[in-house]
Design a protein around this motif. Sequence first.
Motif, PDB file in Angstrom:
ATOM      1  N   ILE A 190       0.813  -1.218   0.000  1.00  0.00           N
ATOM      2  CA  ILE A 190       0.000   0.000   0.000  1.00  0.00           C
ATOM      3  C   ILE A 190       0.841   1.261   0.000  1.00  0.00           C
ATOM      4  O   ILE A 190       0.369   2.319  -0.412  1.00  0.00           O
ATOM      5  CB  ILE A 190      -0.987   0.027   1.183  1.00  0.00           C
ATOM      6  CG1 ILE A 190      -0.239   0.037   2.517  1.00  0.00           C
ATOM      7  CG2 ILE A 190      -1.981  -1.109   1.102  1.00  0.00           C
ATOM      8  CD1 ILE A 190      -1.113   0.377   3.704  1.00  0.00           C
ATOM      9  N   CYS A 191       2.093   1.167   0.443  1.00  0.00           N
ATOM     10  CA  CYS A 191       2.940   2.361   0.484  1.00  0.00           C
ATOM     11  C   CYS A 191       3.300   2.865  -0.908  1.00  0.00           C
ATOM     12  O   CYS A 191       3.873   3.951  -1.053  1.00  0.00           O
ATOM     13  CB  CYS A 191       4.193   2.096   1.319  1.00  0.00           C
ATOM     14  SG  CYS A 191       3.867   2.077   3.099  1.00  0.00           S
ATOM     15  N   VAL A 192       2.955   2.092  -1.931  1.00  0.00           N
ATOM     16  CA  VAL A 192       3.111   2.545  -3.312  1.00  0.00           C
ATOM     17  C   VAL A 192       2.112   3.660  -3.621  1.00  0.00           C
ATOM     18  O   VAL A 192       2.332   4.476  -4.520  1.00  0.00           O
ATOM     19  CB  VAL A 192       2.913   1.343  -4.270  1.00  0.00           C
ATOM     20  CG1 VAL A 192       2.804   1.793  -5.711  1.00  0.00           C
ATOM     21  CG2 VAL A 192       4.047   0.346  -4.095  1.00  0.00           C
ATOM     22  N   SER A 193       1.016   3.719  -2.850  1.00  0.00           N
ATOM     23  CA  SER A 193      -0.051   4.693  -3.117  1.00  0.00           C
ATOM     24  C   SER A 193       0.475   6.125  -3.146  1.00  0.00           C
ATOM     25  O   SER A 193       0.063   6.932  -3.978  1.00  0.00           O
ATOM     26  CB  SER A 193      -1.131   4.577  -2.049  1.00  0.00           C
ATOM     27  OG  SER A 193      -1.643   3.272  -1.969  1.00  0.00           O
ATOM     28  N   GLY A 194       1.371   6.449  -2.218  1.00  0.00           N
ATOM     29  CA  GLY A 194       1.938   7.793  -2.187  1.00  0.00           C
ATOM     30  C   GLY A 194       2.756   8.105  -3.424  1.00  0.00           C
ATOM     31  O   GLY A 194       2.753   9.240  -3.915  1.00  0.00           O
ATOM     32  N   LEU A 195       3.462   7.098  -3.945  1.00  0.00           N
ATOM     33  CA  LEU A 195       4.253   7.298  -5.162  1.00  0.00           C
ATOM     34  C   LEU A 195       3.337   7.571  -6.351  1.00  0.00           C
ATOM     35  O   LEU A 195       3.654   8.404  -7.209  1.00  0.00           O
ATOM     36  CB  LEU A 195       5.126   6.069  -5.426  1.00  0.00           C
ATOM     37  CG  LEU A 195       6.126   6.175  -6.575  1.00  0.00           C
ATOM     38  CD1 LEU A 195       7.090   7.343  -6.373  1.00  0.00           C
ATOM     39  CD2 LEU A 195       6.909   4.871  -6.725  1.00  0.00           C
TER      40      LEU A 195
END
Length: 309
Positions: A190-195
């Motif tokens: 989910i930390c890809v969401s910021g990218l």
Amino acid sequence: MKIAIIGTGGVGGYFGAKLAQAGFDVTFLARGEHLKAIQKNGLHVKSILGDFHTDHLTATDSIPKIGKSDLIILCVKAWQIKEISTDLKSLIHDDSMVLPLQNGILASEELKEAIDEKHILGGLCRIISKIEAPGTINHFGVDPIIVFGELIDTDAKRSQELKALFAKAGIRSEISKDIASDLWGKFLAICVSGLLAVTKTTYGEIMEIKETRQMMSDLLTEIYVLSQKVGVHLKSDIVDKTMAFIDSFPYETTSSLTRDVWQGRPSEIEYQNGTVVKFGEKYGVDTPINKFVYNCILPMEIKARKPRS
């Protein structure tokens, strides 16, 4: 069994509607026009697995009005857990189960500040869905699943009963033997969401460009290295598997955090890349890509949370 769905967005709306459709006593927490639509016409669910509709639903905008519940599924945003944790106590009886499905790795710990740990399960879900219009949920990516597990040694019977309940509702679920590792595994993805938010791309767009694909891989690798320092048991191929999983997403899809940032709404950035940065500082792990993403979104997050005149 009486079930409370706390937050009727893409996640709570989909899973709650499935439970109501199966005949369970479900009460939904919602607000505004979405609440009015649910109270009047129930929930319409558009799904890649088949559309369905549930009517005659019970919905409210007040947690205390829900009353004592056997299963409390938390589907609000990660940053809202602290805000509602005290009110949740009014729903709990001796055998109540509280199942948080928030993004990130902090929900259970924050709940423990107000609720006895024996009631709390660790949980996560995988689904791409959203509120399309008041009273309408659109599930448009990923085969939905709920993964859950005990945080402390308790009678495993309740986990089996919960799995059977989900099966009756046609919800795929899995009892985790190591819920902390599973939470970190999803956290990685989910930390890809910021990218996506920073690059203004969909999953398909970011994956097809060599440079941004490499940034994503580096971002995931930072989190994997951090997990090893924290002591979480993630397999060494988790980055490659996560990349392959994201490759399977429909080209035009995005995440809820991405859409929140683009639309100027408060987001879960503190519970995603922000958590990576803070844990990195705590455990002495360098996280430059996550720090870049977090720092780029931070000014927009501050602006989104300022009271509007």
